[in-house]
Design an enzyme around this catalytic site. Structure first.
Site, short mmCIF file in Angstrom:
data_model
loop_
_atom_site.label_atom_id
_atom_site.label_comp_id
_atom_site.label_asym_id
_atom_site.label_seq_id
_atom_site.Cartn_x
_atom_site.Cartn_y
_atom_site.Cartn_z
N ILE A 241 0.82 -1.23 0.00
CA ILE A 241 0.00 0.00 0.00
C ILE A 241 0.85 1.27 0.00
O ILE A 241 0.33 2.33 -0.33
CB ILE A 241 -0.99 0.15 1.21
CG1 ILE A 241 -0.44 -0.45 2.47
CG2 ILE A 241 -2.36 -0.30 0.87
CD1 ILE A 241 -1.22 0.00 3.69
N ASN B 106 12.70 -8.09 5.79
CA ASN B 106 13.05 -7.47 7.06
C ASN B 106 12.67 -8.44 8.18
O ASN B 106 11.54 -8.95 8.20
CB ASN B 106 12.29 -6.15 7.23
CG ASN B 106 12.70 -5.12 6.19
OD1 ASN B 106 13.87 -5.04 5.82
ND2 ASN B 106 11.74 -4.34 5.70
N GLY C 143 13.57 -3.19 10.73
CA GLY C 143 12.48 -2.46 10.08
C GLY C 143 11.22 -3.28 9.86
O GLY C 143 10.30 -2.80 9.19
N SER D 280 7.68 -4.36 10.38
CA SER D 280 6.54 -3.72 11.05
C SER D 280 5.31 -4.60 11.03
O SER D 280 4.40 -4.40 11.85
CB SER D 280 6.25 -2.36 10.41
OG SER D 280 5.89 -2.53 9.06
N HIS E 219 6.92 -11.77 5.00
CA HIS E 219 6.66 -11.26 3.65
C HIS E 219 7.97 -10.96 2.95
O HIS E 219 8.91 -10.45 3.55
CB HIS E 219 5.77 -10.01 3.68
CG HIS E 219 6.21 -8.97 4.66
ND1 HIS E 219 5.99 -9.09 6.01
CD2 HIS E 219 6.88 -7.80 4.49
CE1 HIS E 219 6.50 -8.04 6.63
NE2 HIS E 219 7.06 -7.25 5.73
N HIS F 167 9.50 -8.58 0.20
CA HIS F 167 9.29 -7.38 -0.63
C HIS F 167 9.95 -7.66 -1.98
O HIS F 167 11.13 -8.01 -2.04
CB HIS F 167 9.98 -6.16 -0.03
CG HIS F 167 9.44 -5.69 1.28
ND1 HIS F 167 8.57 -4.63 1.38
CD2 HIS F 167 9.66 -6.10 2.54
CE1 HIS F 167 8.29 -4.41 2.66
NE2 HIS F 167 8.94 -5.29 3.38
P1 AMP Z 1 7.92 -4.45 6.84
O1 AMP Z 1 8.22 -3.07 7.36
O2 AMP Z 1 9.07 -5.14 6.18
O3 AMP Z 1 7.25 -5.29 7.92
O4 AMP Z 1 6.88 -4.25 5.66
C1 AMP Z 1 5.52 -4.15 5.86
C2 AMP Z 1 4.95 -3.61 4.57
O5 AMP Z 1 3.57 -3.89 4.54
C3 AMP Z 1 5.10 -2.10 4.40
O6 AMP Z 1 5.82 -1.83 3.20
C4 AMP Z 1 3.66 -1.60 4.34
O7 AMP Z 1 3.50 -0.54 3.43
C5 AMP Z 1 2.91 -2.85 3.90
N1 AMP Z 1 1.52 -2.95 4.30
C6 AMP Z 1 1.01 -2.81 5.55
N2 AMP Z 1 -0.32 -3.02 5.55
C7 AMP Z 1 -0.66 -3.34 4.27
C8 AMP Z 1 -1.87 -3.67 3.61
N3 AMP Z 1 -3.04 -3.73 4.28
N4 AMP Z 1 -1.84 -3.92 2.27
C9 AMP Z 1 -0.67 -3.86 1.59
N5 AMP Z 1 0.52 -3.56 2.16
C10 AMP Z 1 0.52 -3.30 3.47
#
Ligand code: AMP
Ligand code: ZN
Length: 111
Positions: free
Chosen positions: A31, A84, A90, A92, A97, A99
């Site tokens: 997103i 991450n 980093g 969150s 997942h 990237h």
């Molecule tokens: P990380 O910081 O590596 O945990 O990446 C989490 C990623 O998830 C971030 O790039 C957010 O922009 C993405 N993210 C969080 N919520 C959503 C969502 N509902 N749909 C798509 N991406 C998301």
């Protein structure tokens, strides 16, 4: 247990721009994209991070293969995969997942 945003996407309870789905993993647009193409590839089953998934090499290999297929289909040129792991790095969202980023030139080292 806290609701997990990526479990909700896999379950179809929260909308996402899904680009791939199979019996093991789902891929959708981030997103807050950090590149012209920024996808997330997640296991359908909840695993908090790479450490939790370490005992599942077949699943991890499958996700990497899906990432390469998506990169060929949606990016064409070079790309970067990032996992991450832990808050210090980093992370969150605590559902594993990958990237997949591409479509622009990238610097090294990452921030
Ligand atoms: P990380 O910081 O590596 O945990 O990446 C989490 C990623 O998830 C971030 O790039 C957010 O922009 C993405 N993210 C969080 N919520 C959503 C969502 N509902 N749909 C798509 N991406 C998301
Ligand atoms: Zn989850």
């Amino acid at each position: 247990m806290e609701p997990c945003p990526f479990c909700n996407i896999v379950a179809g309870e929260v909308p996402a721009r899904i680009v791939h789905r199979d019996e093991q993993c789902t891929a959708f647009w981030d997103i807050h994209p950090q590149a012209p193409v920024h996808l997330l590839i997640v296991p359908n089953r909840h695993l908090a991070d790479l450490n939790e998934a370490a005992a599942e090499p077949a699943l991890l290999g499958h996700m990497l293969g899906v990432a390469a297929q998506l990169a060929r289909r949606m990016i064409g040129g070079g790309y970067r995969l990032v996992i991450n792991t832990g808050r210090e790095a980093g992370q969150s969202v605590f559902h594993l997942h990958l990237h997949l980023l591409g479509g622009r030139r990238m610097g090294w080292p990452p921030g």
